[in-house]
Write a protein that holds these residues in place. Structure first.
Motif, PDB file in Angstrom:
ATOM      1  N   VAL A  59       0.845  -1.194   0.000  1.00  0.00           N
ATOM      2  CA  VAL A  59       0.000   0.000   0.000  1.00  0.00           C
ATOM      3  C   VAL A  59       0.882   1.246   0.000  1.00  0.00           C
ATOM      4  CG1 VAL A  59      -1.577   1.384   1.426  1.00  0.00           C
ATOM      5  CG2 VAL A  59      -2.017  -1.066   1.077  1.00  0.00           C
ATOM      6  N   PHE A  60       1.958   1.213   0.791  1.00  0.00           N
ATOM      7  CA  PHE A  60       2.906   2.333   0.799  1.00  0.00           C
ATOM      8  C   PHE A  60       3.463   2.568  -0.604  1.00  0.00           C
ATOM      9  CE2 PHE A  60       7.317   3.734   0.811  1.00  0.00           C
ATOM     10  CZ  PHE A  60       7.249   4.911   1.545  1.00  0.00           C
ATOM     11  N   ASN A  61       3.848   1.505  -1.295  1.00  0.00           N
ATOM     12  CA  ASN A  61       4.394   1.645  -2.654  1.00  0.00           C
ATOM     13  C   ASN A  61       3.360   2.191  -3.630  1.00  0.00           C
ATOM     14  OD1 ASN A  61       7.075   0.812  -2.295  1.00  0.00           O
ATOM     15  ND2 ASN A  61       6.482  -1.340  -2.302  1.00  0.00           N
ATOM     16  N   THR A  78       4.253  10.624  -6.077  1.00  0.00           N
ATOM     17  CA  THR A  78       5.422  11.029  -6.863  1.00  0.00           C
ATOM     18  C   THR A  78       5.030  11.943  -8.015  1.00  0.00           C
ATOM     19  OG1 THR A  78       6.678   9.035  -6.318  1.00  0.00           O
ATOM     20  CG2 THR A  78       7.313  10.184  -8.328  1.00  0.00           C
ATOM     21  N   ILE A  79       3.896  11.664  -8.638  1.00  0.00           N
ATOM     22  CA  ILE A  79       3.455  12.472  -9.770  1.00  0.00           C
ATOM     23  C   ILE A  79       3.239  13.920  -9.359  1.00  0.00           C
ATOM     24  CG2 ILE A  79       1.587  12.795 -11.450  1.00  0.00           C
ATOM     25  CD1 ILE A  79       1.173   9.717 -11.253  1.00  0.00           C
ATOM     26  N   MET A 106      14.818  -7.794   9.948  1.00  0.00           N
ATOM     27  CA  MET A 106      15.084  -8.839  10.949  1.00  0.00           C
ATOM     28  C   MET A 106      15.328  -8.254  12.333  1.00  0.00           C
ATOM     29  SD  MET A 106      17.479 -11.519   8.804  1.00  0.00           S
ATOM     30  CE  MET A 106      17.593 -12.668  10.165  1.00  0.00           C
ATOM     31  N   LEU A 107      15.854  -7.018  12.386  1.00  0.00           N
ATOM     32  CA  LEU A 107      16.186  -6.408  13.673  1.00  0.00           C
ATOM     33  C   LEU A 107      15.062  -5.566  14.259  1.00  0.00           C
ATOM     34  CD1 LEU A 107      19.862  -5.244  12.954  1.00  0.00           C
ATOM     35  CD2 LEU A 107      19.128  -7.266  14.236  1.00  0.00           C
ATOM     36  N   ALA A 108      14.047  -5.262  13.464  1.00  0.00           N
ATOM     37  CA  ALA A 108      13.033  -4.290  13.898  1.00  0.00           C
ATOM     38  C   ALA A 108      11.730  -4.953  14.314  1.00  0.00           C
ATOM     39  CB  ALA A 108      12.770  -3.299  12.778  1.00  0.00           C
ATOM     40  N   ASP A 109      10.987  -4.242  15.155  1.00  0.00           N
ATOM     41  CA  ASP A 109       9.635  -4.666  15.506  1.00  0.00           C
ATOM     42  C   ASP A 109       8.641  -4.180  14.456  1.00  0.00           C
ATOM     43  OD1 ASP A 109      10.432  -5.918  17.888  1.00  0.00           O
ATOM     44  OD2 ASP A 109      10.398  -4.017  18.984  1.00  0.00           O
ATOM     45  N   ASP A 110       8.816  -2.909  14.051  1.00  0.00           N
ATOM     46  CA  ASP A 110       7.986  -2.355  12.976  1.00  0.00           C
ATOM     47  C   ASP A 110       8.675  -2.667  11.649  1.00  0.00           C
ATOM     48  OD1 ASP A 110       6.484  -0.946  11.184  1.00  0.00           O
ATOM     49  OD2 ASP A 110       6.490   0.948  12.286  1.00  0.00           O
ATOM     50  N   LYS A 111       8.350  -3.820  11.095  1.00  0.00           N
ATOM     51  CA  LYS A 111       9.080  -4.319   9.936  1.00  0.00           C
ATOM     52  C   LYS A 111       8.787  -3.499   8.668  1.00  0.00           C
ATOM     53  CE  LYS A 111       9.294  -9.018  11.781  1.00  0.00           C
ATOM     54  NZ  LYS A 111      10.706  -8.897  12.156  1.00  0.00           N
ATOM     55  N   VAL A 112       7.587  -2.967   8.548  1.00  0.00           N
ATOM     56  CA  VAL A 112       7.231  -2.184   7.361  1.00  0.00           C
ATOM     57  C   VAL A 112       8.062  -0.904   7.299  1.00  0.00           C
ATOM     58  CG1 VAL A 112       5.392  -0.919   6.196  1.00  0.00           C
ATOM     59  CG2 VAL A 112       4.904  -3.117   7.293  1.00  0.00           C
ATOM     60  N   THR A 113       8.112  -0.196   8.424  1.00  0.00           N
ATOM     61  CA  THR A 113       8.922   1.027   8.480  1.00  0.00           C
ATOM     62  C   THR A 113      10.397   0.703   8.282  1.00  0.00           C
ATOM     63  OG1 THR A 113       7.321   2.074   9.963  1.00  0.00           O
ATOM     64  CG2 THR A 113       9.521   3.044   9.879  1.00  0.00           C
ATOM     65  N   ALA A 114      10.842  -0.414   8.830  1.00  0.00           N
ATOM     66  CA  ALA A 114      12.244  -0.817   8.681  1.00  0.00           C
ATOM     67  C   ALA A 114      12.588  -1.053   7.214  1.00  0.00           C
ATOM     68  CB  ALA A 114      12.515  -2.077   9.494  1.00  0.00           C
TER      69      ALA A 114
END
Length: 483
Positions: free
Chosen positions: A54-56, A63-64, A175-183
């Motif tokens: 969804v972010f992408n 971007t436009i 792998m190191l983060a809890d918030d994997k999406v933001t990571a």
């Protein structure tokens, strides 16, 4: 034999080498992305993977508006139009890009709660999005200049380093983060900031100028009317998947997305060829020698047709390689979408004239018609026939899109090119009809593998038999292109 190949490569003109390496680089870049996808789907939960996509999607749309797509056609054309002052033009485009991003950052910061609720993203994710738009623009300007000048070595190194680092850094961060999406998002941003910021300062140093009223007004005047065009293209490329998910279900959307992604790999050929010949086409238009263009275009059009026929021919095997057997039904979407890729190349050839003579109203009209028609046809035919219909609505829309651009090209040539038309319509229609018939025949053999492989074998035998003719066509292509 190896020495002969090496000698032939050394004697190759720089333009041919550049085209070859741009293509190889694009495939390696795509290959690294494909290899890394299964890794991230296992590191993410399905919900996290959905949020990242969804972010992408939002990134593509935003971007436009933020970048105004300045690193696209207006920049490539400007390099030719202002080639005597190219360095200043490039640095001022970088300056304009920075100005636009900073302006939108201020707008976001002032109303960040509203924007966060609207997009369903966090402040860190929104700021990362804006910075990613800037870094992508920086690379877009630099890469377009390298391609126009056929400086392929530096571009290949930068592209491959970034393509490799993005998944590696992303995997470590996730792998190191809890918030994997933001990571994952921050991993992308870190790589682009580190690598692309240097490219920004390189172009700024060479041009020694961030602001030019002349170039800024030219770029804004050219691209602002094109916002509906770029937005419509985004809708044309994404509306089907969104509508399938809403109308038939997530599983069907996944099947269609797989087929669409596989078919769009062939756009690498479109991009490689178009980036190579675009500066040459613009130069011929500038020199009022549009009659020279057709001799280059016909072979490239035939080449695009052939690579897409190969994808259609091997679509069942491609689906098996890319996904488990549960996804096999996606194979039936690949032929119409692959045919759409051919028409994507066609419309780009026709649109070059409207771009050069800055007839942005023509470009916008064709794009809006294509996008609106796509939404209407998707709504009608997905309801009637399911998700498979979306592949055919996409094909029909791109055919009509190409036809619109062709007639707009005729208008432009009538007005600015002394009535001389660059292409013979009968030849283009002939190539297109052969392509559509051959693709349909291959599609019809999916349930008869023996017949399909016999046809594939016949095709390759013809290529071998006509080897000398093909070599002569390539030589003629290089001579005509003043290589």
């Amino acid at each position: 034999m190896i020495r002969d190949i090496k000698d032939k490569y050394i004697r190759m003109p720089i333009q041919v080498k550049a085209s070859f390496w741009f293509l190889i680089c694009s495939f390696l870049q795509k290959g690294i992305s494909v290899i890394s996808t299964p890794i991230f789907t296992r590191l993410f939960t399905t919900e996290e993977y959905g949020r990242y996509n969804v972010f992408n999607s939002f990134l593509s749309i935003v971007t436009i508006f933020v970048s105004l797509s300045l690193a696209g056609g207006v920049y490539t054309q400007g390099i030719i139009k202002y080639e005597n002052n190219r360095l200043v033009y490039s640095s001022t485009m970088q300056g304009l890009s920075v100005c636009l991003v900073l302006m939108w950052i201020v707008v976001y910061v002032l109303f960040h709660d509203m924007w966060n609720r609207m997009f369903g993203l966090t402040t860190i994710q929104m700021m990362s999005m804006l910075l990613l738009i800037w870094t992508s623009s920086v690379f877009g300007f630099w890469a377009a200049e390298q391609q126009a000048l056929f400086k392929y070595k530096a571009l290949i190194v930068v592209t491959l380093v970034v393509s490799f680092l993005k998944p590696v850094v992303g995997i470590v961060f996730v792998m190191l983060a809890d918030d994997k999406v933001t990571a994952r998002i921050l991993g992308l941003l870190l790589v682009e900031l580190v690598i692309y910021t240097g490219l920004f300062f390189i172009q700024i140093k060479k041009g020694s100028k961030l602001f030019s009223k002349k170039y800024w007004m030219y770029a804004l005047g050219f691209n602002l009317p094109l916002i509906p065009h770029y937005l419509s293209q985004t809708i044309l490329n994404n509306a089907d998947r969104i509508m399938i998910e809403r109308m038939t279900g997530t599983s069907e959307a996944g099947l269609y997305s797989l087929a669409y992604s596989i078919a769009l790999i062939m756009t690498l050929f479109n991009t490689s060829l178009m980036r190579t010949i675009s500066p040459w086409i613009y130069r011929k238009i500038k020199e009022n020698r549009v009659g020279d263009i057709a001799s280059i275009v016909y072979p490239t059009l035939a080449a695009i047709a052939i690579v897409n026929l190969l994808l259609i021919a091997f679509a069942p095997e491609a689906v098996v390689i890319f996904a488990p057997i549960a996804y096999y039904d996606a194979v039936f979407v690949i032929p119409p979408v692959a045919m759409s890729v051919y028409f994507m190349y066609c419309y780009d050839l026709f649109a070059k004239f409207a771009f050069y003579y800055e007839k942005t109203n023509f470009i916008m009209t064709a794009s809006v018609i294509g996008a609106v028609l796509n939404i209407i046809m998707n709504y009608v035919f997905i309801n009637m026939y399911g998700y498979l219909a979306a592949g055919y609505t996409t094909l029909v829309c791109y055919i009509l899109y190409s036809i619109c651009h062709y007639f707009f090209m005729k208008k432009v040539c009538s007005r600015y090119c002394d009535g001389i038309e660059p292409y013979n319509l009968k030849k283009i229609v002939g190539i297109t009809i052969i392509f559509l018939i051959a693709g349909s025949i291959l599609f019809a053999t999916y349930e008869y593998p023996f017949i399909r492989f016999c046809l594939i074998g016949l095709f390759f035998a013809t290529i071998i038999f006509k080897k000398n003719m093909i070599v002569n066509m390539v030589k003629e292509f290089m001579i005509l292109k003043n290589i």
